[in-house]
Write an enzyme that holds these catalytic residues in place. Structure first.
Site, PDB file in Angstrom:
ATOM      1  N   GLY A 103      35.012  41.573  35.991  1.00  0.00           N
ATOM      2  CA  GLY A 103      35.432  41.243  37.894  1.00  0.00           C
ATOM      3  C   GLY A 103      36.601  41.113  38.258  1.00  0.00           C
ATOM      4  N   CYS A 104      36.181  39.789  39.471  1.00  0.00           N
ATOM      5  CA  CYS A 104      37.904  40.184  40.116  1.00  0.00           C
ATOM      6  C   CYS A 104      38.822  39.525  39.495  1.00  0.00           C
ATOM      7  CB  CYS A 104      37.865  38.658  40.883  1.00  0.00           C
ATOM      8  SG  CYS A 104      39.133  37.908  41.335  1.00  0.00           S
TER       9      CYS A 104
END
Length: 175
Positions: free
Chosen positions: A10-11
């Site tokens: 993810g981020c």
């Protein structure tokens, strides 16, 4: 002697903040890997046309923390069952991925993927790919959470994730 791991969960702001907390992790660099464009920018990666994934490159001391433990933390701190998304972050740049750096890392990662899938009871979509060129992210992404704790995303997404992680893995935290 050190080892390197390249992981996307993810981020990269979230992933970086988790791994910076671990004893035995020497450095964590946010960046991009897996795409076809040389030296991509954040904006280009976010356009979803470069094939890159937001990742972190960890340099760690395997005498203090081994690759399997790093992967256990990795799987516990993101959702490996959602394709190209983590919560509200959606797009191919947020894929769950392990870019293995050796045959041993590949073997360890495959074993952990199978274990996590058995525990979750749903398919794990984490990609297991050979090492590819790593492009460091722009400097303003480095150590983002520590430098921007009051930013909305940091308060709403990263802080709760870190609190849960710190409680579960207290014995692994750097002092």
């Amino acid at each position: 002697m050190t080892e390197t791991a390249v992981l996307g969960g993810g981020c990269f702001w979230c992933t970086e903040s988790v791994f910076l907390s671990l004893r035995g992790v020497i450095s964590v660099t946010p960046g991009y890997s897996g795409g076809h464009l040389e030296n991509p920018s954040y904006e280009q990666v976010c356009s979803k046309t470069t094939g890159h994934i937001e990742v972190v490159r960890l340099v760690f001391d395997p005498d203090i923390i081994d690759f399997e433990t790093i992967l256990q933390v990795f799987f516990a701190t993101h959702d490996p069952s959602t394709l190209d998304r983590q919560g509200g972050d959606v797009g191919p740049q947020y894929a769950s991925v392990i870019f293995y750096q050796s045959a041993q890392q590949q073997e360890t990662a495959q074993k952990l993927i199978e274990q996590v899938q058995a525990e979750l009871g749903v398919p794990v979509v984490t990609r297991l790919l050979p090492a590819q060129k790593f492009w460091p992210a722009e400097s303003y992404h480095h150590n983002y959470y520590a430098l921007n704790p009051g930013q909305g995303y940091c308060q709403v997404v990263i802080s709760p994730k870190l609190a849960k992680f710190r409680k579960r893995y207290a014995e692994l935290l750097a002092v």
